[in-house]
Design a protein around this motif. Structure first.
Motif, PDB file in Angstrom:
ATOM      1  N   PRO A  96      -6.790  -9.419   7.394  1.00 18.02           N
ATOM      2  CA  PRO A  96      -5.742  -8.454   7.714  1.00 18.02           C
ATOM      3  C   PRO A  96      -4.884  -8.866   8.907  1.00 18.02           C
ATOM      4  CG  PRO A  96      -7.779  -7.702   8.692  1.00 18.02           C
ATOM      5  CD  PRO A  96      -8.072  -9.009   7.974  1.00 18.02           C
ATOM      6  N   GLU A  97      -4.943 -10.119   9.291  1.00 18.41           N
ATOM      7  CA  GLU A  97      -4.146 -10.583  10.430  1.00 18.41           C
ATOM      8  C   GLU A  97      -2.728 -10.983  10.034  1.00 18.41           C
ATOM      9  OE1 GLU A  97      -7.245 -11.978   9.837  1.00 18.41           O
ATOM     10  OE2 GLU A  97      -8.314 -10.740  11.277  1.00 18.41           O
ATOM     11  N   VAL A  98      -2.304 -10.600   8.848  1.00 16.47           N
ATOM     12  CA  VAL A  98      -0.987 -11.004   8.355  1.00 16.47           C
ATOM     13  C   VAL A  98       0.139 -10.702   9.347  1.00 16.47           C
ATOM     14  CG1 VAL A  98       0.737 -10.626   6.534  1.00 16.47           C
ATOM     15  CG2 VAL A  98      -1.650 -10.959   5.925  1.00 16.47           C
ATOM     16  N   PRO A  99       0.204  -9.511   9.971  1.00 16.92           N
ATOM     17  CA  PRO A  99       1.328  -9.274  10.894  1.00 16.92           C
ATOM     18  C   PRO A  99       1.401 -10.303  12.022  1.00 16.92           C
ATOM     19  CG  PRO A  99       0.207  -7.224  10.434  1.00 16.92           C
ATOM     20  CD  PRO A  99      -0.635  -8.315   9.841  1.00 16.92           C
ATOM     21  N   LEU A 100       0.265 -10.652  12.600  1.00 18.40           N
ATOM     22  CA  LEU A 100       0.265 -11.648  13.676  1.00 18.40           C
ATOM     23  C   LEU A 100       0.660 -13.015  13.151  1.00 18.40           C
ATOM     24  CD1 LEU A 100      -3.014 -10.567  15.514  1.00 18.40           C
ATOM     25  CD2 LEU A 100      -0.647 -10.106  16.185  1.00 18.40           C
ATOM     26  N   TRP A 101       0.124 -13.379  11.992  1.00 13.02           N
ATOM     27  CA  TRP A 101       0.441 -14.680  11.408  1.00 13.02           C
ATOM     28  C   TRP A 101       1.916 -14.775  11.041  1.00 13.02           C
ATOM     29  CZ3 TRP A 101      -3.468 -18.143   8.739  1.00 13.02           C
ATOM     30  CH2 TRP A 101      -4.713 -18.034   9.340  1.00 13.02           C
ATOM     31  N   LEU A 102       2.474 -13.685  10.517  1.00 18.66           N
ATOM     32  CA  LEU A 102       3.897 -13.688  10.168  1.00 18.66           C
ATOM     33  C   LEU A 102       4.759 -13.863  11.415  1.00 18.66           C
ATOM     34  CD1 LEU A 102       4.179 -10.870   7.467  1.00 18.66           C
ATOM     35  CD2 LEU A 102       4.293 -13.343   7.098  1.00 18.66           C
ATOM     36  N   TYR A 106       7.148 -17.011  12.056  1.00 19.85           N
ATOM     37  CA  TYR A 106       8.590 -16.807  12.237  1.00 19.85           C
ATOM     38  C   TYR A 106       9.064 -17.484  13.526  1.00 19.85           C
ATOM     39  CZ  TYR A 106      13.122 -14.531  12.329  1.00 19.85           C
ATOM     40  OH  TYR A 106      14.468 -14.285  12.352  1.00 19.85           O
ATOM     41  N   ARG A 107       8.283 -17.324  14.610  1.00 20.72           N
ATOM     42  CA  ARG A 107       8.650 -17.985  15.874  1.00 20.72           C
ATOM     43  C   ARG A 107       8.609 -19.506  15.729  1.00 20.72           C
ATOM     44  NH1 ARG A 107       6.206 -13.381  18.069  1.00 20.72           N
ATOM     45  NH2 ARG A 107       4.116 -14.271  18.114  1.00 20.72           N
ATOM     46  N   ALA A 108       7.600 -20.004  15.012  1.00 22.66           N
ATOM     47  CA  ALA A 108       7.504 -21.452  14.793  1.00 22.66           C
ATOM     48  C   ALA A 108       8.691 -21.944  13.969  1.00 22.66           C
ATOM     49  CB  ALA A 108       6.190 -21.786  14.088  1.00 22.66           C
ATOM     50  N   ARG A 109       9.126 -21.131  13.003  1.00 25.44           N
ATOM     51  CA  ARG A 109      10.276 -21.506  12.166  1.00 25.44           C
ATOM     52  C   ARG A 109      11.530 -21.653  13.018  1.00 25.44           C
ATOM     53  NH1 ARG A 109      12.487 -18.034   7.000  1.00 25.44           N
ATOM     54  NH2 ARG A 109      14.146 -19.427   6.442  1.00 25.44           N
ATOM     55  N   LEU A 117       4.019 -19.226   5.493  1.00 26.90           N
ATOM     56  CA  LEU A 117       4.090 -17.815   5.888  1.00 26.90           C
ATOM     57  C   LEU A 117       5.442 -17.440   6.471  1.00 26.90           C
ATOM     58  CD1 LEU A 117       0.589 -17.131   7.435  1.00 26.90           C
ATOM     59  CD2 LEU A 117       1.557 -16.143   5.361  1.00 26.90           C
ATOM     60  N   ALA A 118       6.209 -18.409   6.933  1.00 30.87           N
ATOM     61  CA  ALA A 118       7.486 -18.108   7.583  1.00 30.87           C
ATOM     62  C   ALA A 118       8.503 -17.521   6.620  1.00 30.87           C
ATOM     63  CB  ALA A 118       8.053 -19.367   8.231  1.00 30.87           C
ATOM     64  N   TRP A 124       5.136  -3.106   8.015  1.00 32.17           N
ATOM     65  CA  TRP A 124       3.707  -2.923   8.211  1.00 32.17           C
ATOM     66  C   TRP A 124       3.533  -1.729   9.141  1.00 32.17           C
ATOM     67  CZ3 TRP A 124       0.342  -6.892   6.317  1.00 32.17           C
ATOM     68  CH2 TRP A 124      -1.014  -6.644   6.534  1.00 32.17           C
ATOM     69  N   ASP A 125       3.386  -0.551   8.566  1.00 32.56           N
ATOM     70  CA  ASP A 125       3.249   0.667   9.361  1.00 32.56           C
ATOM     71  C   ASP A 125       1.824   0.811   9.870  1.00 32.56           C
ATOM     72  OD1 ASP A 125       5.877   1.280   8.776  1.00 32.56           O
ATOM     73  OD2 ASP A 125       5.374   2.556   7.090  1.00 32.56           O
ATOM     74  N   ASP A 126       1.698   1.471  11.006  1.00 31.31           N
ATOM     75  CA  ASP A 126       0.378   1.821  11.518  1.00 31.31           C
ATOM     76  C   ASP A 126       0.406   3.299  11.892  1.00 31.31           C
ATOM     77  OD1 ASP A 126       1.765   1.989  13.919  1.00 31.31           O
ATOM     78  OD2 ASP A 126       0.890   0.180  14.754  1.00 31.31           O
ATOM     79  N   ASP A 127      -0.726   3.822  12.338  1.00 30.23           N
ATOM     80  CA  ASP A 127      -0.792   5.254  12.635  1.00 30.23           C
ATOM     81  C   ASP A 127       0.197   5.676  13.708  1.00 30.23           C
ATOM     82  OD1 ASP A 127      -2.775   6.108  10.791  1.00 30.23           O
ATOM     83  OD2 ASP A 127      -4.301   5.136  12.017  1.00 30.23           O
TER      84      ASP A 127
END
Length: 147
Positions: A96-102, A106-109, A117-118, A124-127
């Motif tokens: 579930p680490e997709v938001p961090l990986w994205l 994106y920064r690496a791109r 992943l870029a 990605w909503d949270d509470d």
């Protein structure tokens, strides 16, 4: 206009407490041409995980609006990205680490280092965000209420 975040909140809770065989319900362009059917799928619970499009939704504002009504997590590729089975497996492998990986991809791109992943974009909503939406819409219901 009141915003109902109950469905998105319930789906987010379900995603957090279950370990499905797949974290993502993948939708092709063909499966999304009938918006009424897409809405029926969400209401009937046939889309009960994160939702990912395997195509760029150019001109698909109504589709995005329909999916975001109930989906706390929605992913889609950039317009120039070809979504392969391998690209789908990469998204699921880093769950579930997709938001961090994205964000990292994106920064690496931007620095010239393009990874698979870029090419993905996400809502990605949270509470915390769902609570803000409810308050902003003037909905005074208890955001922690079940149902």
């Amino acid at each position: 206009m009141k915003t109902n975040t109950r469905n998105a909140r319930n789906r987010l809770r379900s995603l957090r407490t279950s370990e499905p065989l797949s974290w993502v319900d993948w939708l092709s362009r063909q499966r999304t041409t009938d918006l009424k059917e897409v809405r029926r799928m969400t209401v009937a619970g046939r889309l009960n995980r994160a939702v990912a499009l395997d195509f760029h939704p150019t001109g698909g504002e109504e589709l995005l609006r329909t999916l975001l009504n109930d989906s706390p997590i929605l992913l889609w590729p950039d317009a120039d990205m070809v979504v392969s089975d391998a690209a789908c497996r990469i998204v699921e492998a880093c769950w579930p680490e997709v938001p961090l990986w994205l964000a990292d991809a994106y920064r690496a791109r931007l620095a010239g280092d393009y990874s698979d992943l870029a090419g993905w974009r996400a809502v990605w909503d949270d509470d915390t965000w769902l609570d803000l939406c409810r308050r902003f819409a003037g909905n005074s219901e208890d955001p922690t209420a079940e149902g």
